[in-house]
Design a protein around this motif. Structure first.
Motif, PDB file in Angstrom:
ATOM      1  N   UNK A   1       0.745  -1.219  -0.029  1.00  0.00           N
ATOM      2  CA  UNK A   1       0.184  -0.075  -0.043  1.00  0.00           C
ATOM      3  C   UNK A   1       0.708   1.294   0.028  1.00  0.00           C
ATOM      4  N   UNK A   2       1.884   1.167   0.708  1.00  0.00           N
ATOM      5  CA  UNK A   2       2.761   2.384   0.638  1.00  0.00           C
ATOM      6  C   UNK A   2       3.509   2.606  -0.583  1.00  0.00           C
ATOM      7  N   UNK A   3       3.936   1.470  -1.005  1.00  0.00           N
ATOM      8  CA  UNK A   3       4.413   1.433  -2.649  1.00  0.00           C
ATOM      9  C   UNK A   3       3.438   2.401  -3.466  1.00  0.00           C
ATOM     10  N   UNK A   4       2.241   1.886  -3.310  1.00  0.00           N
ATOM     11  CA  UNK A   4       1.168   2.735  -4.132  1.00  0.00           C
ATOM     12  C   UNK A   4       1.091   3.898  -3.779  1.00  0.00           C
ATOM     13  N   UNK A   5       1.257   4.661  -2.654  1.00  0.00           N
ATOM     14  CA  UNK A   5       1.177   5.780  -2.198  1.00  0.00           C
ATOM     15  C   UNK A   5       2.499   6.713  -3.025  1.00  0.00           C
ATOM     16  N   UNK A   6       3.407   5.991  -2.874  1.00  0.00           N
ATOM     17  CA  UNK A   6       4.718   6.395  -3.292  1.00  0.00           C
ATOM     18  C   UNK A   6       4.646   6.659  -4.851  1.00  0.00           C
ATOM     19  N   UNK A   7       4.054   5.586  -5.230  1.00  0.00           N
ATOM     20  CA  UNK A   7       3.863   5.672  -7.068  1.00  0.00           C
ATOM     21  C   UNK A   7       3.126   6.937  -7.329  1.00  0.00           C
ATOM     22  N   UNK A   8       1.819   7.132  -6.518  1.00  0.00           N
ATOM     23  CA  UNK A   8       0.976   8.335  -6.879  1.00  0.00           C
ATOM     24  C   UNK A   8       2.262   9.879  -6.890  1.00  0.00           C
ATOM     25  N   UNK A   9       2.645   9.646  -5.692  1.00  0.00           N
ATOM     26  CA  UNK A   9       3.554  10.879  -5.399  1.00  0.00           C
ATOM     27  C   UNK A   9       4.455  11.262  -6.553  1.00  0.00           C
ATOM     28  N   UNK A  10       5.114   9.993  -7.091  1.00  0.00           N
ATOM     29  CA  UNK A  10       6.039  10.091  -8.282  1.00  0.00           C
ATOM     30  C   UNK A  10       5.103  10.517  -9.463  1.00  0.00           C
ATOM     31  N   UNK A  11       3.968   9.854  -9.495  1.00  0.00           N
ATOM     32  CA  UNK A  11       3.277  10.209 -10.760  1.00  0.00           C
ATOM     33  C   UNK A  11       2.973  11.778 -11.057  1.00  0.00           C
ATOM     34  N   UNK A  12       2.481  12.209  -9.838  1.00  0.00           N
ATOM     35  CA  UNK A  12       1.966  13.545  -9.827  1.00  0.00           C
ATOM     36  C   UNK A  12       3.491  14.528  -9.511  1.00  0.00           C
ATOM     37  N   UNK A  13       4.677  14.031  -9.783  1.00  0.00           N
ATOM     38  CA  UNK A  13       5.810  14.921  -9.602  1.00  0.00           C
ATOM     39  C   UNK A  13       5.753  15.513  -8.419  1.00  0.00           C
ATOM     40  N   UNK A  14       5.299  14.968  -7.284  1.00  0.00           N
ATOM     41  CA  UNK A  14       5.480  15.904  -5.862  1.00  0.00           C
ATOM     42  C   UNK A  14       6.781  15.715  -5.312  1.00  0.00           C
ATOM     43  N   UNK A  15       7.713  16.386  -5.771  1.00  0.00           N
ATOM     44  CA  UNK A  15       9.059  16.292  -5.380  1.00  0.00           C
ATOM     45  C   UNK A  15       9.035  16.888  -3.986  1.00  0.00           C
ATOM     46  N   UNK A  16       8.408  17.760  -3.636  1.00  0.00           N
ATOM     47  CA  UNK A  16       8.588  18.335  -2.206  1.00  0.00           C
ATOM     48  C   UNK A  16       7.778  17.432  -1.314  1.00  0.00           C
TER      49      UNK A  16
END
Lengths: 246, 246
Positions: free
Chosen positions: B175-190
DNA sequence: ATCTTCCTTTTTGTATACCAGAATGAGACA
DNA sequence: TGTCTCATTCTGGTATACAAAAAGGAAGAT
Protein backbone atom coordinates in the motif's frame (compact mmCIF):
# COMPACT_ATOMS: atom_id res chain seq x y z
CA UNK A 1 61.10 -4.80 -6.04
CA UNK A 2 57.87 -6.65 -5.69
CA UNK A 3 58.00 -6.67 -1.94
CA UNK A 4 57.26 -2.99 -1.79
CA UNK A 5 55.47 -2.37 1.44
CA UNK A 6 52.79 -3.45 3.82
CA UNK A 7 50.53 -5.49 1.65
CA UNK A 8 49.00 -8.65 2.91
CA UNK A 9 48.37 -10.42 -0.34
CA UNK A 10 49.44 -10.28 -3.95
CA UNK A 11 45.91 -9.39 -4.95
CA UNK A 12 45.99 -6.39 -2.68
CA UNK A 13 49.37 -5.27 -3.95
CA UNK A 14 48.20 -5.61 -7.53
CA UNK A 15 44.96 -3.78 -6.84
CA UNK A 16 46.73 -0.89 -5.18
CA UNK A 17 49.31 -0.66 -7.91
CA UNK A 18 46.78 -0.67 -10.71
CA UNK A 19 44.49 1.75 -8.93
CA UNK A 20 47.30 4.24 -8.45
CA UNK A 21 48.43 3.89 -12.03
CA UNK A 22 44.92 4.59 -13.27
CA UNK A 23 44.24 7.54 -11.00
CA UNK A 24 47.63 9.03 -11.69
CA UNK A 25 46.92 8.82 -15.37
CA UNK A 26 49.76 6.43 -16.15
CA UNK A 27 47.19 4.13 -17.68
CA UNK A 28 45.23 6.22 -20.12
CA UNK A 29 41.44 6.14 -20.21
CA UNK A 30 40.28 3.62 -22.77
CA UNK A 31 43.51 1.68 -22.85
CA UNK A 32 43.38 -2.08 -22.78
CA UNK A 33 43.87 -4.08 -19.62
CA UNK A 34 44.80 -7.57 -20.75
CA UNK A 35 45.14 -10.07 -17.96
CA UNK A 36 48.13 -11.93 -19.32
CA UNK A 37 50.02 -8.74 -20.04
CA UNK A 38 49.29 -7.27 -16.65
CA UNK A 39 50.34 -10.53 -15.03
CA UNK A 40 53.70 -10.34 -16.74
CA UNK A 41 54.02 -6.64 -16.06
CA UNK A 42 53.45 -7.07 -12.37
CA UNK A 43 55.16 -10.40 -12.01
CA UNK A 44 52.22 -12.40 -10.77
CA UNK A 45 49.87 -15.00 -12.19
CA UNK A 46 46.53 -14.25 -13.76
CA UNK A 47 44.60 -15.07 -10.62
CA UNK A 48 45.43 -11.95 -8.58
CA UNK A 49 45.02 -9.86 -11.71
CA UNK A 50 41.52 -11.16 -12.26
CA UNK A 51 40.52 -10.37 -8.72
CA UNK A 52 42.11 -6.95 -8.85
CA UNK A 53 40.31 -6.10 -12.09
CA UNK A 54 37.04 -7.19 -10.60
CA UNK A 55 37.64 -5.05 -7.54
CA UNK A 56 38.59 -2.01 -9.60
CA UNK A 57 35.55 -2.55 -11.78
CA UNK A 58 33.38 -2.37 -8.68
CA UNK A 59 35.17 0.84 -7.76
CA UNK A 60 34.33 2.19 -11.18
CA UNK A 61 37.87 2.60 -12.42
CA UNK A 62 37.82 -0.05 -15.10
CA UNK A 63 35.17 -1.00 -17.60
CA UNK A 64 34.85 -4.75 -17.98
CA UNK A 65 33.45 -6.26 -21.14
CA UNK A 66 32.27 -9.85 -21.13
CA UNK A 67 34.69 -12.29 -22.73
CA UNK A 68 37.10 -9.58 -23.76
CA UNK A 69 39.66 -7.30 -22.26
CA UNK A 70 38.76 -4.61 -19.80
CA UNK A 71 39.63 -1.00 -20.37
CA UNK A 72 40.53 1.90 -18.17
CA UNK A 73 37.31 3.75 -17.57
CA UNK A 74 36.60 6.88 -19.55
CA UNK A 75 34.62 9.20 -17.36
CA UNK A 76 31.99 11.15 -19.20
CA UNK A 77 30.53 14.43 -18.07
CA UNK A 78 27.40 12.56 -17.18
CA UNK A 79 29.38 10.17 -14.99
CA UNK A 80 30.81 13.13 -13.17
CA UNK A 81 27.39 14.71 -12.81
CA UNK A 82 26.04 11.48 -11.36
CA UNK A 83 28.93 11.26 -8.95
CA UNK A 84 28.45 14.79 -7.72
CA UNK A 85 24.75 14.18 -7.33
CA UNK A 86 25.31 11.10 -5.21
CA UNK A 87 28.04 12.78 -3.26
CA UNK A 88 25.80 15.68 -2.38
CA UNK A 89 23.49 13.32 -0.56
CA UNK A 90 26.04 11.06 1.05
CA UNK A 91 28.42 13.73 2.19
CA UNK A 92 25.68 15.79 3.77
CA UNK A 93 24.54 12.79 5.71
CA UNK A 94 28.08 11.86 6.67
CA UNK A 95 28.93 15.30 7.97
CA UNK A 96 25.67 15.65 9.86
CA UNK A 97 26.31 12.37 11.61
CA UNK A 98 29.91 13.27 12.26
CA UNK A 99 28.85 16.54 13.85
CA UNK A 100 26.64 14.59 16.19
CA UNK A 101 28.90 11.72 17.06
CA UNK A 102 32.45 12.95 17.21
CA UNK A 103 34.47 12.62 20.39
CA UNK A 104 37.51 14.38 21.75
CA UNK A 105 39.89 11.83 20.26
CA UNK A 106 38.38 11.62 16.83
CA UNK A 107 38.12 15.37 16.67
CA UNK A 108 41.79 15.90 17.40
CA UNK A 109 42.69 13.33 14.79
CA UNK A 110 40.61 15.26 12.31
CA UNK A 111 42.20 18.53 13.35
CA UNK A 112 45.63 17.15 12.63
CA UNK A 113 44.65 16.27 9.10
CA UNK A 114 43.05 19.67 8.52
CA UNK A 115 46.22 21.39 9.68
CA UNK A 116 48.32 19.19 7.46
CA UNK A 117 46.11 20.00 4.50
CA UNK A 118 46.45 23.72 5.09
CA UNK A 119 50.21 23.48 5.35
CA UNK A 120 50.58 21.41 2.21
CA UNK A 121 48.33 23.77 0.28
CA UNK A 122 50.20 26.80 1.52
CA UNK A 123 53.53 25.54 0.36
CA UNK A 124 52.09 24.29 -2.91
CA UNK A 125 52.51 20.58 -2.36
CA UNK A 126 49.67 19.29 -4.52
CA UNK A 127 50.29 15.64 -3.83
CA UNK A 128 50.35 16.08 -0.08
CA UNK A 129 47.32 18.33 -0.17
CA UNK A 130 45.37 15.81 -2.18
CA UNK A 131 46.26 13.07 0.21
CA UNK A 132 45.23 15.21 3.16
CA UNK A 133 41.96 16.06 1.47
CA UNK A 134 41.20 12.41 0.87
CA UNK A 135 42.16 11.57 4.44
CA UNK A 136 39.88 14.30 5.73
CA UNK A 137 36.83 12.85 4.06
CA UNK A 138 37.80 9.35 5.10
CA UNK A 139 38.12 10.29 8.74
CA UNK A 140 34.87 12.21 8.75
CA UNK A 141 33.19 9.12 7.34
CA UNK A 142 34.70 7.05 10.12
CA UNK A 143 33.51 9.56 12.70
CA UNK A 144 29.98 9.26 11.33
CA UNK A 145 29.89 5.97 13.18
CA UNK A 146 27.97 4.18 10.47
CA UNK A 147 29.84 1.13 9.23
CA UNK A 148 27.82 0.90 6.05
CA UNK A 149 28.56 4.49 5.26
CA UNK A 150 32.23 3.74 5.69
CA UNK A 151 31.85 0.87 3.29
CA UNK A 152 30.13 2.98 0.66
CA UNK A 153 32.67 5.71 1.23
CA UNK A 154 35.37 3.18 0.46
CA UNK A 155 33.62 2.19 -2.72
CA UNK A 156 33.42 5.81 -3.79
CA UNK A 157 36.88 6.75 -2.61
CA UNK A 158 38.57 5.81 -5.86
CA UNK A 159 36.18 7.98 -7.79
CA UNK A 160 36.67 10.80 -5.33
CA UNK A 161 40.42 10.50 -5.64
CA UNK A 162 40.00 10.60 -9.37
CA UNK A 163 37.95 13.76 -9.08
CA UNK A 164 40.57 15.37 -6.89
CA UNK A 165 43.25 14.43 -9.38
CA UNK A 166 41.39 16.43 -11.98
CA UNK A 167 42.05 19.81 -10.46
CA UNK A 168 45.21 21.14 -8.93
CA UNK A 169 44.13 24.17 -6.95
CA UNK A 170 43.85 22.61 -3.54
CA UNK A 171 44.01 25.74 -1.40
CA UNK A 172 40.26 26.34 -1.53
CA UNK A 173 39.69 22.74 -0.61
CA UNK A 174 41.92 22.97 2.42
CA UNK A 175 40.24 26.13 3.61
CA UNK A 176 36.77 24.74 3.15
CA UNK A 177 37.81 21.64 5.04
CA UNK A 178 38.89 23.88 7.85
CA UNK A 179 35.45 25.49 7.90
CA UNK A 180 33.80 22.10 7.86
CA UNK A 181 35.98 21.02 10.74
CA UNK A 182 34.85 24.00 12.79
CA UNK A 183 31.22 23.20 12.12
CA UNK A 184 31.74 19.62 13.24
CA UNK A 185 33.63 20.76 16.32
CA UNK A 186 30.82 23.02 17.45
CA UNK A 187 28.27 20.34 16.62
CA UNK A 188 26.47 22.62 14.21
CA UNK A 189 24.27 19.89 12.80
CA UNK A 190 21.82 22.34 11.32
CA UNK A 191 24.32 24.53 9.56
CA UNK A 192 26.70 21.97 8.18
CA UNK A 193 24.51 20.93 5.27
CA UNK A 194 24.90 24.20 3.44
CA UNK A 195 28.63 24.17 4.06
CA UNK A 196 28.95 20.71 2.57
CA UNK A 197 26.88 21.65 -0.45
CA UNK A 198 28.91 24.79 -1.00
CA UNK A 199 32.08 22.76 -0.71
CA UNK A 200 30.88 20.30 -3.32
CA UNK A 201 29.66 23.02 -5.59
CA UNK A 202 32.83 25.05 -5.52
CA UNK A 203 34.85 21.91 -6.01
CA UNK A 204 32.61 21.04 -8.92
CA UNK A 205 33.16 24.39 -10.57
CA UNK A 206 36.88 23.93 -10.44
CA UNK A 207 36.51 20.48 -11.94
CA UNK A 208 34.55 21.76 -14.90
CA UNK A 209 36.83 24.66 -15.43
CA UNK A 210 39.82 22.44 -15.44
CA UNK A 211 38.17 19.69 -17.37
CA UNK A 212 37.25 21.76 -20.35
CA UNK A 213 40.82 22.80 -20.79
CA UNK A 214 42.28 19.35 -20.91
CA UNK A 215 39.89 17.81 -23.36
CA UNK A 216 41.37 14.45 -24.04
CA UNK A 217 41.51 13.23 -27.59
CA UNK A 218 39.14 10.37 -28.37
CA UNK A 219 40.93 7.10 -27.76
CA UNK A 220 38.42 5.20 -29.81
CA UNK A 221 35.05 6.68 -30.47
CA UNK A 222 33.99 10.27 -29.93
CA UNK A 223 30.91 9.36 -27.95
CA UNK A 224 29.81 12.85 -27.21
CA UNK A 225 26.53 13.00 -25.41
CA UNK A 226 25.31 16.37 -24.34
CA UNK A 227 22.03 14.83 -23.30
CA UNK A 228 21.45 13.25 -19.97
CA UNK A 229 20.94 9.88 -21.53
CA UNK A 230 23.69 7.41 -21.89
CA UNK A 231 23.97 6.00 -25.34
CA UNK A 232 26.46 3.22 -25.21
CA UNK A 233 26.97 0.55 -22.61
CA UNK A 234 23.59 -0.84 -22.16
CA UNK A 235 24.87 -4.36 -22.25
CA UNK A 236 26.44 -4.77 -18.87
CA UNK A 237 24.57 -3.65 -15.80
CA UNK A 238 22.40 -6.20 -14.18
CA UNK A 239 19.36 -6.92 -16.20
CA UNK A 240 16.68 -5.30 -14.18
CA UNK A 241 13.79 -7.26 -15.39
CA UNK A 242 14.99 -10.62 -16.62
CA UNK A 243 13.72 -13.05 -14.02
CA UNK A 244 10.18 -11.78 -14.22
CA UNK A 245 8.65 -15.06 -15.29
CA UNK A 246 5.45 -14.64 -13.36
CA UNK B 1 12.11 -22.25 -13.04
CA UNK B 2 14.36 -20.88 -10.41
CA UNK B 3 17.44 -21.24 -12.50
CA UNK B 4 16.01 -19.55 -15.53
CA UNK B 5 18.08 -19.65 -18.64
CA UNK B 6 19.13 -16.06 -18.08
CA UNK B 7 22.40 -16.87 -16.34
CA UNK B 8 25.31 -15.85 -18.46
CA UNK B 9 28.20 -17.33 -16.57
CA UNK B 10 28.91 -19.93 -13.94
CA UNK B 11 29.99 -17.23 -11.55
CA UNK B 12 26.67 -15.49 -11.94
CA UNK B 13 24.73 -18.69 -11.47
CA UNK B 14 26.70 -19.53 -8.37
CA UNK B 15 26.35 -16.03 -6.98
CA UNK B 16 22.62 -16.02 -7.48
CA UNK B 17 22.23 -19.46 -5.99
CA UNK B 18 24.28 -18.65 -2.91
CA UNK B 19 22.63 -15.29 -2.44
CA UNK B 20 19.18 -16.84 -2.53
CA UNK B 21 20.18 -19.58 -0.13
CA UNK B 22 21.51 -17.04 2.33
CA UNK B 23 18.58 -14.67 2.12
CA UNK B 24 16.09 -17.51 2.33
CA UNK B 25 17.81 -18.69 5.46
CA UNK B 26 18.86 -22.04 4.03
CA UNK B 27 22.40 -21.15 4.95
CA UNK B 28 22.31 -20.13 8.59
CA UNK B 29 24.06 -16.99 9.82
CA UNK B 30 27.52 -17.88 11.05
CA UNK B 31 27.76 -21.12 9.14
CA UNK B 32 30.93 -21.88 7.27
CA UNK B 33 31.34 -21.27 3.59
CA UNK B 34 34.22 -23.46 2.49
CA UNK B 35 35.26 -23.06 -1.10
CA UNK B 36 35.94 -26.70 -1.81
CA UNK B 37 32.68 -27.83 -0.28
CA UNK B 38 30.66 -25.21 -2.10
CA UNK B 39 32.39 -26.16 -5.32
CA UNK B 40 31.32 -29.75 -4.91
CA UNK B 41 27.86 -28.77 -3.75
CA UNK B 42 27.26 -26.63 -6.78
CA UNK B 43 29.20 -28.73 -9.22
CA UNK B 44 31.74 -26.15 -10.29
CA UNK B 45 35.40 -25.48 -9.66
CA UNK B 46 36.75 -23.19 -6.99
CA UNK B 47 37.20 -20.20 -9.25
CA UNK B 48 33.53 -19.23 -9.72
CA UNK B 49 33.00 -19.90 -6.02
CA UNK B 50 35.75 -17.52 -5.07
CA UNK B 51 34.36 -14.79 -7.27
CA UNK B 52 30.86 -15.35 -5.99
CA UNK B 53 32.04 -15.16 -2.39
CA UNK B 54 33.87 -11.96 -3.11
CA UNK B 55 30.80 -10.48 -4.71
CA UNK B 56 28.55 -11.53 -1.86
CA UNK B 57 31.04 -10.14 0.61
CA UNK B 58 30.80 -6.78 -1.12
CA UNK B 59 27.03 -7.07 -0.90
CA UNK B 60 27.40 -7.66 2.80
CA UNK B 61 25.95 -11.14 2.90
CA UNK B 62 29.10 -13.02 3.80
CA UNK B 63 31.88 -12.22 6.20
CA UNK B 64 35.29 -13.06 4.75
CA UNK B 65 38.26 -13.73 6.98
CA UNK B 66 41.75 -13.67 5.52
CA UNK B 67 43.25 -17.08 4.93
CA UNK B 68 40.27 -18.90 6.39
CA UNK B 69 36.77 -19.77 5.52
CA UNK B 70 34.07 -17.18 5.09
CA UNK B 71 30.87 -17.31 7.05
CA UNK B 72 27.31 -16.32 6.38
CA UNK B 73 26.95 -12.85 7.82
CA UNK B 74 25.26 -12.44 11.17
CA UNK B 75 23.43 -9.16 11.09
CA UNK B 76 23.46 -7.31 14.38
CA UNK B 77 20.94 -4.73 15.47
CA UNK B 78 23.58 -2.11 14.88
CA UNK B 79 24.05 -3.35 11.31
CA UNK B 80 20.36 -2.97 10.76
CA UNK B 81 20.35 0.48 12.31
CA UNK B 82 23.18 1.51 10.00
CA UNK B 83 21.37 0.13 7.02
CA UNK B 84 18.18 1.98 7.82
CA UNK B 85 20.13 5.14 8.40
CA UNK B 86 21.81 4.93 5.01
CA UNK B 87 18.61 3.91 3.35
CA UNK B 88 16.83 6.98 4.67
CA UNK B 89 19.23 9.18 2.75
CA UNK B 90 19.57 6.97 -0.26
CA UNK B 91 15.89 6.32 -0.84
CA UNK B 92 14.84 9.91 -0.31
CA UNK B 93 17.27 11.02 -2.95
CA UNK B 94 16.25 8.24 -5.30
CA UNK B 95 12.56 8.99 -5.04
CA UNK B 96 13.04 12.73 -5.38
CA UNK B 97 14.99 12.21 -8.57
CA UNK B 98 12.50 9.67 -9.86
CA UNK B 99 9.66 12.11 -9.25
CA UNK B 100 11.50 14.62 -11.39
CA UNK B 101 12.71 12.41 -14.19
CA UNK B 102 10.13 9.74 -14.89
CA UNK B 103 8.57 9.42 -18.31
CA UNK B 104 5.36 7.92 -19.58
CA UNK B 105 6.98 4.56 -20.27
CA UNK B 106 8.91 4.21 -17.06
CA UNK B 107 5.88 5.25 -15.10
CA UNK B 108 3.67 2.61 -16.63
CA UNK B 109 6.31 0.00 -15.97
CA UNK B 110 6.32 1.09 -12.36
CA UNK B 111 2.55 1.00 -12.21
CA UNK B 112 2.53 -2.58 -13.35
CA UNK B 113 4.81 -3.60 -10.53
CA UNK B 114 2.77 -1.69 -7.96
CA UNK B 115 -0.38 -3.45 -9.12
CA UNK B 116 1.33 -6.78 -8.99
CA UNK B 117 2.49 -6.10 -5.46
CA UNK B 118 -1.00 -5.21 -4.34
CA UNK B 119 -2.44 -8.34 -5.86
CA UNK B 120 0.16 -10.59 -4.33
CA UNK B 121 -0.29 -9.00 -0.93
CA UNK B 122 -4.04 -9.29 -1.16
CA UNK B 123 -4.00 -12.98 -1.87
CA UNK B 124 -1.30 -13.57 0.73
CA UNK B 125 1.50 -14.59 -1.59
CA UNK B 126 4.46 -13.46 0.50
CA UNK B 127 7.10 -14.56 -1.97
CA UNK B 128 5.51 -12.76 -4.87
CA UNK B 129 4.88 -9.68 -2.78
CA UNK B 130 8.47 -9.57 -1.66
CA UNK B 131 9.68 -9.89 -5.21
CA UNK B 132 7.35 -7.12 -6.31
CA UNK B 133 8.53 -4.91 -3.47
CA UNK B 134 12.14 -5.43 -4.42
CA UNK B 135 11.32 -4.80 -8.08
CA UNK B 136 9.55 -1.60 -7.15
CA UNK B 137 12.59 -0.12 -5.48
CA UNK B 138 14.84 -1.32 -8.26
CA UNK B 139 12.74 0.32 -10.93
CA UNK B 140 12.46 3.57 -9.03
CA UNK B 141 16.22 3.59 -8.79
CA UNK B 142 16.47 3.10 -12.52
CA UNK B 143 14.01 5.93 -13.09
CA UNK B 144 16.16 8.22 -10.98
CA UNK B 145 18.40 8.35 -14.03
CA UNK B 146 21.60 8.27 -12.04
CA UNK B 147 23.79 5.34 -13.06
CA UNK B 148 25.86 5.52 -9.91
CA UNK B 149 22.74 5.44 -7.80
CA UNK B 150 21.69 2.33 -9.68
CA UNK B 151 25.05 0.82 -8.90
CA UNK B 152 24.83 1.57 -5.21
CA UNK B 153 21.25 0.35 -5.22
CA UNK B 154 22.50 -2.93 -6.62
CA UNK B 155 25.04 -3.13 -3.85
CA UNK B 156 22.36 -2.53 -1.24
CA UNK B 157 19.72 -4.69 -2.86
CA UNK B 158 20.83 -7.88 -1.16
CA UNK B 159 20.65 -6.23 2.21
CA UNK B 160 17.26 -4.80 1.38
CA UNK B 161 16.01 -8.20 0.31
CA UNK B 162 17.33 -9.58 3.55
CA UNK B 163 15.43 -6.92 5.47
CA UNK B 164 12.27 -7.74 3.60
CA UNK B 165 12.73 -11.40 4.36
CA UNK B 166 12.68 -10.54 8.04
CA UNK B 167 9.04 -9.59 8.17
CA UNK B 168 6.12 -11.23 6.55
CA UNK B 169 3.35 -8.66 6.60
CA UNK B 170 3.73 -7.25 3.12
CA UNK B 171 0.33 -5.62 2.75
CA UNK B 172 1.43 -2.36 4.34
CA UNK B 173 4.46 -2.33 2.09
CA UNK B 174 2.37 -2.76 -1.03
CA UNK B 175 0.00 0.00 0.00
CA UNK B 176 2.78 2.39 0.85
CA UNK B 177 4.39 1.64 -2.49
CA UNK B 178 1.13 2.56 -4.11
CA UNK B 179 1.18 5.89 -2.30
CA UNK B 180 4.77 6.46 -3.32
CA UNK B 181 3.87 5.68 -6.90
CA UNK B 182 1.14 8.32 -6.84
CA UNK B 183 3.55 10.90 -5.50
CA UNK B 184 6.01 10.10 -8.25
CA UNK B 185 3.29 10.21 -10.86
CA UNK B 186 2.16 13.67 -9.83
CA UNK B 187 5.79 14.80 -9.58
CA UNK B 188 5.36 15.78 -5.97
CA UNK B 189 9.06 16.33 -5.40
CA UNK B 190 8.46 18.33 -2.25
CA UNK B 191 6.15 15.90 -0.56
CA UNK B 192 7.76 12.62 -1.37
CA UNK B 193 10.48 12.86 1.23
CA UNK B 194 8.12 12.49 4.15
CA UNK B 195 6.37 9.61 2.44
CA UNK B 196 9.65 7.78 1.95
CA UNK B 197 10.68 8.37 5.54
CA UNK B 198 7.34 7.17 6.81
CA UNK B 199 7.64 4.11 4.61
CA UNK B 200 11.05 3.31 6.00
CA UNK B 201 9.97 3.96 9.54
CA UNK B 202 6.90 1.78 9.42
CA UNK B 203 8.89 -0.93 7.75
CA UNK B 204 11.50 -0.58 10.45
CA UNK B 205 8.94 -0.99 13.19
CA UNK B 206 7.76 -4.22 11.72
CA UNK B 207 11.32 -5.44 11.49
CA UNK B 208 11.99 -4.81 15.16
CA UNK B 209 8.76 -6.36 16.17
CA UNK B 210 9.50 -9.46 14.19
CA UNK B 211 13.16 -9.60 14.82
CA UNK B 212 14.04 -11.60 17.88
CA UNK B 213 17.19 -10.31 19.39
CA UNK B 214 20.20 -11.99 18.00
CA UNK B 215 23.15 -9.80 18.60
CA UNK B 216 26.76 -9.94 18.30
CA UNK B 217 29.34 -7.77 19.85
CA UNK B 218 30.32 -4.61 18.03
CA UNK B 219 34.02 -4.27 17.22
CA UNK B 220 36.07 -4.11 20.37
CA UNK B 221 35.87 -0.49 21.28
CA UNK B 222 34.50 1.22 24.30
CA UNK B 223 31.50 3.08 23.06
CA UNK B 224 32.44 6.62 23.70
CA UNK B 225 29.37 7.39 21.84
CA UNK B 226 26.64 8.47 24.16
CA UNK B 227 24.17 9.83 21.64
CA UNK B 228 23.46 6.63 20.07
CA UNK B 229 21.96 3.66 21.61
CA UNK B 230 21.67 0.41 20.06
CA UNK B 231 20.05 -1.61 22.79
CA UNK B 232 22.75 -3.88 23.94
CA UNK B 233 21.24 -6.42 26.09
CA UNK B 234 23.46 -8.99 27.54
CA UNK B 235 23.42 -12.29 25.84
CA UNK B 236 26.04 -12.83 23.21
CA UNK B 237 25.87 -16.38 24.27
CA UNK B 238 28.40 -18.57 22.70
CA UNK B 239 26.53 -18.28 19.53
CA UNK B 240 25.33 -21.29 17.83
CA UNK B 241 28.28 -21.10 15.53
CA UNK B 242 28.34 -23.80 13.03
CA UNK B 243 26.39 -26.32 14.97
CA UNK B 244 24.90 -27.63 11.89
CA UNK B 245 26.80 -27.77 8.66
CA UNK B 246 24.27 -30.54 8.20
C1' DA C 1 41.81 -27.86 36.50
C1' DT C 2 43.57 -24.28 33.57
C1' DC C 3 46.89 -22.20 30.75
C1' DT C 4 50.77 -22.67 27.25
C1' DT C 5 52.99 -24.53 23.65
C1' DC C 6 53.57 -27.37 19.88
C1' DC C 7 51.96 -30.07 16.16
C1' DT C 8 48.54 -31.66 12.81
C1' DT C 9 44.82 -30.54 9.88
C1' DT C 10 42.20 -27.59 7.24
C1' DT C 11 41.66 -24.05 4.02
C1' DT C 12 42.94 -20.23 1.48
C1' DG C 13 46.13 -17.75 -1.82
C1' DT C 14 48.70 -18.25 -5.76
C1' DA C 15 50.85 -20.56 -9.79
C1' DT C 16 50.57 -23.23 -13.92
C1' DA C 17 48.57 -25.48 -17.78
C1' DC C 18 44.91 -26.19 -20.66
C1' DC C 19 40.53 -25.78 -23.14
C1' DA C 20 36.03 -23.97 -24.95
C1' DG C 21 33.73 -20.20 -26.60
C1' DA C 22 33.06 -15.33 -27.53
C1' DA C 23 34.79 -11.02 -29.51
C1' DT C 24 38.03 -8.95 -32.75
C1' DG C 25 40.26 -7.90 -36.79
C1' DA C 26 41.73 -8.76 -41.34
C1' DG C 27 41.31 -10.70 -45.61
C1' DA C 28 38.28 -12.87 -49.26
C1' DC C 29 34.48 -12.40 -51.81
C1' DA C 30 30.52 -10.44 -54.00
C1' DT D 1 31.61 -0.73 -50.96
C1' DG D 2 29.82 -3.84 -48.05
C1' DT D 3 29.51 -8.26 -45.83
C1' DC D 4 31.00 -12.91 -44.88
C1' DT D 5 34.39 -15.99 -43.18
C1' DC D 6 38.06 -17.43 -40.52
C1' DA D 7 42.17 -17.24 -37.84
C1' DT D 8 43.64 -14.89 -33.77
C1' DT D 9 43.18 -13.08 -29.29
C1' DC D 10 41.28 -13.13 -24.72
C1' DT D 11 38.39 -14.36 -21.18
C1' DG D 12 35.81 -17.70 -18.27
C1' DG D 13 36.25 -21.88 -16.37
C1' DT D 14 38.54 -26.54 -15.05
C1' DA D 15 42.05 -29.17 -12.86
C1' DT D 16 45.98 -29.72 -10.12
C1' DA D 17 49.60 -28.60 -7.09
C1' DC D 18 51.85 -26.35 -3.28
C1' DA D 19 53.18 -22.85 0.33
C1' DA D 20 51.58 -20.34 4.09
C1' DA D 21 48.33 -19.08 7.52
C1' DA D 22 44.78 -20.05 10.67
C1' DA D 23 42.21 -23.32 13.44
C1' DG D 24 41.79 -27.17 16.37
C1' DG D 25 43.61 -30.43 19.50
C1' DA D 26 46.77 -32.74 22.34
C1' DA D 27 50.61 -32.81 25.28
C1' DG D 28 52.94 -30.67 28.78
C1' DA D 29 53.54 -27.13 32.49
C1' DT D 30 51.73 -24.54 36.30
Amino acid sequence: MKTSASARSETERVTTALRDEIIDGIRKPGSRLVERDLAMDLGVSRVPIREALKQLASEGLVTPRPNTWSTVREFTTSDIADLNEVLSAFEVMTFELAAQRHTRETLSELETVVRRGLEFAERGDAIGARRAAADFHEIVTKISGNALLVEIGGLLSSRKRWLLSQHDDLSHVAEEHSGLFDAIARRDVGGIKSLVLEHLESSQKRQIQHNELKHREPPAEPADDPERFRDDDESDFENIEETAAS
